[in-house]
Motif scaffolding. Structure first.
Motif, PDB file in Angstrom:
ATOM      1  N   ILE A  33      20.145 -13.226  43.945  1.00 46.43           N
ATOM      2  CA  ILE A  33      20.229 -12.058  44.826  1.00 46.43           C
ATOM      3  C   ILE A  33      20.685 -10.830  44.026  1.00 46.43           C
ATOM      4  N   ARG A  35      21.633  -6.569  44.003  1.00 42.88           N
ATOM      5  CA  ARG A  35      22.163  -5.506  44.874  1.00 42.88           C
ATOM      6  C   ARG A  35      21.975  -4.144  44.230  1.00 42.88           C
ATOM      7  N   ARG A  74      12.358  -8.048  49.723  1.00 40.60           N
ATOM      8  CA  ARG A  74      12.863  -8.398  51.054  1.00 40.60           C
ATOM      9  C   ARG A  74      14.350  -8.689  50.958  1.00 40.60           C
ATOM     10  N   GLY A  75      15.099  -8.170  51.918  1.00 39.67           N
ATOM     11  CA  GLY A  75      16.532  -8.425  51.869  1.00 39.67           C
ATOM     12  C   GLY A  75      17.269  -7.827  53.058  1.00 39.67           C
ATOM     13  N   ARG A  76      18.559  -7.545  52.833  1.00 40.22           N
ATOM     14  CA  ARG A  76      19.412  -7.032  53.904  1.00 40.22           C
ATOM     15  C   ARG A  76      20.028  -5.708  53.482  1.00 40.22           C
ATOM     16  N   ASP A 178      20.770  -5.807  49.461  1.00 43.96           N
ATOM     17  CA  ASP A 178      20.800  -7.096  48.769  1.00 43.96           C
ATOM     18  C   ASP A 178      19.440  -7.753  48.980  1.00 43.96           C
ATOM     19  N   PHE A 179      18.740  -8.043  47.881  1.00 44.62           N
ATOM     20  CA  PHE A 179      17.364  -8.525  48.053  1.00 44.62           C
ATOM     21  C   PHE A 179      17.099  -9.796  47.243  1.00 44.62           C
ATOM     22  N   TYR A 180      16.175 -10.573  47.781  1.00 44.88           N
ATOM     23  CA  TYR A 180      15.753 -11.829  47.163  1.00 44.88           C
ATOM     24  C   TYR A 180      14.894 -11.524  45.923  1.00 44.88           C
ATOM     25  N   PRO A 181      14.564 -12.543  45.117  1.00 42.54           N
ATOM     26  CA  PRO A 181      13.611 -12.325  44.013  1.00 42.54           C
ATOM     27  C   PRO A 181      12.376 -11.589  44.504  1.00 42.54           C
TER      28      PRO A 181
END
Lengths: 187, 81
Positions: A33, A35, A74-76, A178-181
């Protein structure tokens, strides 16, 4: 390899007047993850601050059969903002996330494409207060036409700014994405 | 876990000067926007007779407490969930 953890950190800021950064602007990672983002303020009587924080990675050389590069992150997002004035003046705060793809031919930069996703924009003037607090789970995508043989580098970026003038006046932009690969594919 | 392992090394031009120029340009545009908006809105406030002395101290303290409480906190743990 359609997913990648970015491995090139970058941050830069520009400010004038009364401003501050709360914490760090250095991009961080925890396992897969990543940031980007930070917490910035503008204070009375006058302040303007704008910052960019990024994670980048080299996608590689476009296959001769490829006509486009698609990238998705994609993330939060964790968002806070403030804009406050009394008795005059103006305050505003903004945040967005962006994807950028840069093209290189023989190692030299030739062009870039950026797509931006607005996250927050608040403002107030004369008398007013806005406090923003929100979470979201966005997926942001970029599509760029490519030339076979060129090399491409991508960036996931948080762009933020805050500015205010007045006594009292405050503006703040706080964003963490905060995002995925990151997904990418030649098409 | 996806990683960059196995990614070939490429010798690419450093573009940070372009990024920094864009950020500096953004700040200059924001300062111009702020100057116009602040000057005009301050003029409106003065025309309406609004002054700082009319701000109730209790309300002023509450505003500043909300700002402090909202932003003087540690970042959340890194999580995309």
């Amino acid at each position: 390899m359609p997913y990648v953890v970015p491995n090139i950190p970058y941050s830069f800021g520009s400010r004038a007047g009364a401003t501050s950064v709360n914490g760090t602007l250095n991009p961080e990672q925890d396992g897969p993850i990543s940031r980007v983002g930070g917490s910035i303020w503008a204070y009375p009587p006058l302040g303007t601050i704008t910052v960019t924080t990024s994670w980048g990675f080299v996608v590689g050389q476009a296959p001769s059969t490829a006509s486009a590069l698609i990238v998705a992150a994609r993330g939060r997002t964790t968002e806070n903002g403030a804009a406050y004035n009394w008795g005059g003046g103006y305050s505003a705060a903004n945040s967005s996330i962006a994807l950028t793809a840069e093209e290189f031919v023989n190692g030299k930069f030739t062009r870039s494409t950026t797509t931006s996703l607005p996250i927050m924009h608040i403002w107030t003037a004369v008398i007013g207060a806005q406090f923003h607090a929100h979470e979201a789970w966005p997926t942001h995508t970029l599509l760029m036409g490519v030339g076979g043989g060129a090399v491409y580098r991508c960036w996931v970026t948080a762009n933020q700014w805050a500015m205010c003038q007045g006594i009292p006046a405050y503006a703040a932009s706080r964003l963490f994405f905060d995002f995925y690969p990151v997904f990418y594919s030649w098409i | 876990m996806p990683t960059n392992e196995g990614t070939p090394e490429w010798d690419l031009e450093d573009t940070t000067a372009i990024w920094e120029r864009n950020v500096e340009e953004r700040r200059r545009k924001l300062e111009a926007e702020l100057e116009v908006n602040a000057r005009l809105n301050t003029g409106l406030a003065q025309a309406a007779g609004l002054t700082r002395s009319k701000l109730p101290p209790k309300l002023a303290r509450e505003m500043e407490q909300i700002i402090e409480r909202t932003f003087n906190v540690d970042p959340p743990p890194i999580s995309a969930d």
